[in-house]
Enzyme design. Structure first.
Site, PDB file in Angstrom:
ATOM      1  N   CYS B  85      25.079  38.277  17.994  1.00 27.68           N
ATOM      2  CA  CYS B  85      26.022  37.926  19.061  1.00 27.68           C
ATOM      3  C   CYS B  85      25.705  36.527  19.593  1.00 27.68           C
ATOM      4  O   CYS B  85      25.930  35.542  18.909  1.00 27.68           O
ATOM      5  CB  CYS B  85      25.971  38.994  20.157  1.00 27.68           C
ATOM      6  SG  CYS B  85      27.382  38.950  21.266  1.00 27.68           S
ATOM      7  N   HIS B 198      26.157  44.406  17.183  1.00 29.46           N
ATOM      8  CA  HIS B 198      24.780  44.610  17.654  1.00 29.46           C
ATOM      9  C   HIS B 198      24.087  45.771  16.951  1.00 29.46           C
ATOM     10  O   HIS B 198      24.171  46.911  17.426  1.00 29.46           O
ATOM     11  CB  HIS B 198      24.805  44.911  19.162  1.00 29.46           C
ATOM     12  CG  HIS B 198      25.169  43.744  20.011  1.00 29.46           C
ATOM     13  ND1 HIS B 198      24.250  43.027  20.728  1.00 29.46           N
ATOM     14  CD2 HIS B 198      26.364  43.162  20.240  1.00 29.46           C
ATOM     15  CE1 HIS B 198      24.859  42.045  21.382  1.00 29.46           C
ATOM     16  NE2 HIS B 198      26.152  42.109  21.107  1.00 29.46           N
ATOM     17  N   GLU B 200      21.043  46.509  17.078  1.00 28.24           N
ATOM     18  CA  GLU B 200      19.962  47.066  17.913  1.00 28.24           C
ATOM     19  C   GLU B 200      20.459  48.167  18.843  1.00 28.24           C
ATOM     20  O   GLU B 200      19.652  48.896  19.418  1.00 28.24           O
ATOM     21  CB  GLU B 200      19.275  45.945  18.708  1.00 28.24           C
ATOM     22  CG  GLU B 200      19.987  45.472  19.967  1.00 28.24           C
ATOM     23  CD  GLU B 200      21.155  44.523  19.699  1.00 28.24           C
ATOM     24  OE1 GLU B 200      21.619  44.444  18.540  1.00 28.24           O
ATOM     25  OE2 GLU B 200      21.619  43.872  20.651  1.00 28.24           O
TER      26      GLU B 200
END
Lengths: 781, 231
Positions: B85, B198, B200
């Site tokens: 991002c 994302h 994560e």
């Protein structure tokens, strides 16, 4: 950063230094010599008797700086002058057992509760209604910023936000201006802070057309020993202002904006709206957490409404001495600001700390690391005066308590509005209702796409719900759930609710229904309710009918909390939400916080597999007065709200928490607006799994003991009910938990249709089309 | 294996990235924007957020941070770097990756569970995926529209450097108006990968839409082990 108004931007001259003293500085000494000069107390929002009272307290006329301080601190927003006589209802209804869970109660920046394992959680909801109507983006953004700073100032790391929002008619042209700006402001600020937005409400009603409600809630977590308080103690300790420079934005925000009714003919009030810088606040959060970890902060207070006037007087008033501040040391971004403007400015992203002299260097090293500007502007003194100087001359010399805590108290007249008898007599029983299955189906499709029940992802997809990586549940599920302890999974659930139509029909019952619904939502998610915050949005306190609604609402919440055994930890009052003589519906938004030992066990709201048993828990009565059905289909509001049964809520909540804890639940969803029909539709749409309902024939009886017809069973809004799906293999174990909860197995999950036996069948995709069409059709995709 | 996670002022998903590294068996090492020191890590993650507020162009200020003075040459020398991002935006601003990220075509911040197709599994960060595999991970940005001139796009596609594409919706649209539905790309060498979604946020059961993000972190740990074995 998006902004719609250049006028509200801060001065580009960010390096401006403090101004030279003006030739005609109004000092304390001058004020004592010139008792009769004209003073603009009325323009600053003070009433004549309040001005006279200030002169009595300090035994002379106030200086312009003192007048400014009193005017903002004695505003309705800061002083609670119309509401505080009713606050004793909180205390009277808080038992010792409830107090045991409270680590910090009402009166501090936010309440704090013990959630176990050494963890403390703080949460609070506040309003930013008026600024958000004037300048939607910045008004909403700084509403988020303000509540986050309240949570930070308790010593906590903010861990989640949520925003109960209320707008006028979805199709009104001004809603096109207000809603996208407010949503972008909430998202723009919260996203940039890195706080997950996990819930809230989006409600439409014509009564909010000229007074949208922007309430902002924040939750924070800390270890119990890390709680900080807003008080200035220890003679010689330094008063440090840190964070953003002070500018001309938001001057008089609390007095001019928040505490008066808007007149259509008045001047534009945009300069009174603050401007937010979320990056500065994000850095301030991390900086404060480093400061707390280093144990260099004795007392701390955020600067929000009433700015330096509030921070200095509250810190000093809460402490045991006085305070002396050199106002000319305040870093300015507009060198032309006058001392009284500096005291009133509501520039955002500022904090004030009290620091022991031998910890000053360490404090400054931490603020340097984060590139946060910090300035010693004064110190804690012996004695009991707040003294503020400007280039050595004394411009304020007052007892801090008289500014912060001893403001005026009004015993406003209150009386039950005369219109209520007629309104209560005009129930929904007379409204035409469908009998044929196809007609009921058509009304369900109308309702599922109506403004209050339609899909809100146009709004909520503009909020980051994942950041921090602890979100276990968020909108559109029943409550937002976040993990606090990454080792054990211990965490909290939060929900906010209020049905203003019910509160209009009966504010006592309506407020208790708001409490009951938030309580139920938290329990439905699987968390044990623990504490309450509230944001009381009302019309003008000068209207006896509004004051009656206000008192009834507080009484309802306070007595309800006592019954449920969960304390109110803090909140906010917002008056003057009216246009001309017409007030909004009384809107006491209630937030309930619950705790879970392991949030991975939370219950989700949607059906996920085929063949699970569907149960309806609770008692269904014929209760359609004030319902979403009456509102949408007949544009009708009248009658009496549903009955509140807090004992039933408690039994239901206990069973729902136990079922989640035991891992028995596939889906659990609370019944509220739109009743069983909407709850079923929502549970089907969540994951695209249908249901067949064949047990509607005996879900309840009406007042005469007659078995409810299918339409009433589907759309009644009786409280204390939930829909639960459990895998067939868990059914016996689940039913064993329902000894004290009326329940009935009404069907099973499966397929791609919602089928109500004998009435209609509807594909889930048809429901979805109607559900998701509404907001993009108005605001674009 | 030690994976560095850089914190700029305004970084938001740095803690999440560090957690994902740990969840997948690595050691996370905090790196500070103001230090020109990579602390001997085996790979670096530039996390999501709004570095320096991103009031200018996203990532435009972060590229001048002292840590970037050491990171850029290290990446050019083969150190694996993942930009997520805002980190992807920093990588394009630093010219470690081509193209740019502009405001979403619908002009709004958008947080959705996005479906991606994996197209390149030869990078340091994607070897644990299969070519053609569809994964669902979180996308959340206001300025995530990937743009580049046609020549650059042709080259990226021709050289197999498009690592992820969004699965377009029924109307053929992707969530932010990215050209050719590109969600993530890599450099010639395959050690630097940037993407808007994302991973994560998709590594832990119960917190996120899936576990599909784990492959990024297991891939880099394997890569680091192989690199260590060769050395």
């Amino acid at each position: 950063m998006t902004t719609t108004d250049e006028q509200t931007q801060p001065s580009a001259d960010a390096q401006a230094t403090a101004a030279a003293p003006p030739a005609s500085l109004d000092t304390v000494e001058l004020a004592a010599r010139t008792p009769d000069v004209y003073q603009p107390w009325s323009e600053l929002g003070l009433k004549g008797d309040e001005y006279a009272s200030i002169r009595g307290i300090i035994d002379r006329r106030p200086t312009i700086a003192e007048l400014a301080m009193y005017s903002v601190m004695w505003s309705e927003h800061c002083s609670y002058k119309s509401s505080k006589v009713h606050f004793k209802l909180w205390g009277e209804n808080t038992t010792d057992e409830m107090r045991e869970k409270l680590l910090v109660g009402i009166g501090e920046n936010a309440g704090v509760v013990d959630i176990g394992d050494g963890w403390a959680v703080t949460f609070k909801v506040e309003s930013h209604n008026h600024p958000s109507y004037v300048e939607p983006y910045q008004g909403a953004a700084t509403g988020v910023g303000g509540i986050v700073r309240d949570i930070m100032s308790m010593g906590a790391r903010p861990i989640a936000v949520m925003d109960p929002l209320r707008f006028g008619n979805l199709h009104h042209p001004d809603t096109q201006r207000v809603l996208p700006g407010i949503v972008a402001g909430v998202g723009g600020y919260g996203n940039c802070l890195g706080l997950p937005n996990i819930g809230g409400e989006v409600v439409f009603d014509d009564c909010y057309q000229g007074n949208p409600l922007v309430n902002a809630l924040c939750v924070g977590a800390m270890r119990v020993e890390d709680i900080h308080l807003a008080k200035a103690t220890g003679v010689g300790n330094k008063v440090i202002l840190f964070g953003a420079k002070t500018g001309g934005d938001g001057i008089g925000g609390v007095s001019v904006l928040a505490s008066e009714t808007f007149d259509s003919g008045g001047p534009a009030k945009r300069p009174a709206v603050q401007v937010g810088d979320p990056f500065a606040e994000k850095v301030l959060i991390e900086c404060c957490l480093d400061l707390y970890a280093a144990h260099v902060v004795d007392g701390i207070q955020d600067l929000g409404g009433a700015g330096l006037s509030c921070a200095t007087s509250e810190l000093a008033s809460n402490g045991d001495g006085g305070m002396r501040v050199a106002l000319d040391l305040v870093p300015l971004r507009d060198a032309s600001l006058q001392p009284h403007e500096i005291l009133m400015s509501e520039s955002q992203e500022r904090m004030m700390a009290i620091v022991e002299p031998d910890k000053l260097d360490e404090f400054m090293a931490i603020t340097d690391k984060w590139d946060v500007e910090a300035t010693v502007i004064g110190e804690v003194t012996d004695g009991d005066r707040l003294v503020i100087t400007w280039h050595g001359e004394v411009i304020v010399d007052v007892p801090p308590r008289s500014v912060a805590h001893d403001g005026p108290t009004y015993h406003r007249p209150l009386s039950r509005p005369a219109y209520l008898d007629a309104l209560n007599a005009d129930g929904a029983a007379a409204l035409a209702r469908p009998e044929m299955g196809e007609d009921i189906k058509a009304q369900l499709l109308t309702l599922i796409g109506s403004p209050n029940l339609c899909d809100k992802s146009w709004v909520t997809d503009q909020y980051d719900r994942y950041v921090l990586g602890n979100t276990a549940l968020s909108q559109p599920d029943d409550a937002g759930v976040v993990r606090v302890d990454e080792e054990t999974g211990r965490g909290v659930a939060v929900a906010t609710d209020c049905n203003g139509r019910f509160a209009k029909l009966d504010p006592y019952t309506g407020a208790q229904l708001a409490l009951a619904e938030a309580y139920r939502n938290v329990a439905t998610a699987g968390a044990a309710p623990l504490a309450v915050t509230d944001c009381l949005n009302f019309g003008s306190p000068e209207d006896p009918g509004v004051m009656w609604q206000f008192r009834e609402s507080i009484r309802g919440i306070a007595e309800g909390c006592k019954f449920l055994g969960i304390p109110v930890t803090g909140g906010n009052v917002s008056f003057y939400n009216q246009t001309g003589d017409v007030a909004i519906h009384p809107t006491p938004v209630v937030g309930v916080l619950g705790v879970m030992p392991d949030v991975s066990k939370r219950s989700r709201s949607g059906f996920r597999t085929d063949g699970a048993h569907i149960y309806l828990l609770g008692t269904t009565r014929a209760e359609l007065d004030g319902s979403e059905w009456a509102h949408v289909i007949h544009k009708h509001l009248g009658g009496l709200p549903p009955v509140v049964d807090l004992a039933a809520e408690q039994a239901l909540g206990t069973a729902l928490v136990a079922a989640a804890e035991a891992g028995l639940v596939e889906a659990a969803h609370d019944l509220s607006e739109g009743g069983l029909a909407i709850a079923l539709a929502e549970a089907c749409m969540r994951h695209g799994v249908g249901a067949t309902i064949d047990g509607l024939d005996q879900v309840g009886v009406d007042a005469e003991g007659n078995i409810l017809d299918a339409f009433t069973a589907l759309f009644s809004e009786s409280s204390a009910r939930a829909l639960v799906a459990v895998p067939a293999g868990n059914a016996a174990q689940f039913e064993a938990l329902l000894v004290e909860v009326p329940h009935r197995r009404i069907g099973a999950t499966g397929g791609r249709d919602l089928e109500i036996a004998g009435l209609f069948s509807l594909s889930v995709s048809e429901l979805e089309s109607a559900h998701t069409f509404t907001m993009p059709a108005v605001f674009g995709s | 294996m030690r994976i560095g996670v850089v914190t700029f002022p305004g970084s938001l998903d740095d803690r999440d990235a560090a957690r994902a590294v740990r969840e997948c068996g690595g050691e996370s090492v905090p790196l500070w924007h103001g230090d020109d020191d990579l602390r001997g890590v085996d790979a670096v993650i530039l996390p999501g957020g709004f570095s320096y507020g991103d009031y200018l162009r996203c990532g435009a200020i972060a590229r001048f941070a002292p840590v970037m003075d050491v990171l850029v040459p290290a990446a050019q020398g083969g150190l694996p770097v993942l930009g997520i991002c805002n980190g992807f935006q920093v990588l394009t601003e630093s010219h470690l990756l081509p193209g740019a990220l502009i405001r979403n075509d619908h002009r709004k911040f958008n947080c959705v569970d996005s479906r991606l197709v994996v197209e390149n599994t030869s990078t340091a960060w994607t070897s644990d995926y299969e070519v053609g595999q569809e994964i669902t991970i979180v996308l959340k940005n206001g300025e995530g529209g990937f743009v580049a001139d046609d020549e650059t796009l042709d080259r990226l596609e021709g050289e197999g450097r498009v690592v992820f594409r969004y699965v377009p919706d029924a109307e053929g649209r992707n969530p932010n108006g990215s050209y050719r539905h590109i969600a993530g790309i890599t450099n010639e060498r395959g050690n630097v990968v940037g993407l808007m979604p994302h991973p994560e946020h998709a590594v832990e059961e119960g917190y996120g839409p899936s576990l599909d993000g784990r492959g990024f972190f297991t891939s880099i740990l394997k890569h680091a082990l192989e690199t260590a074995a060769k050395a």
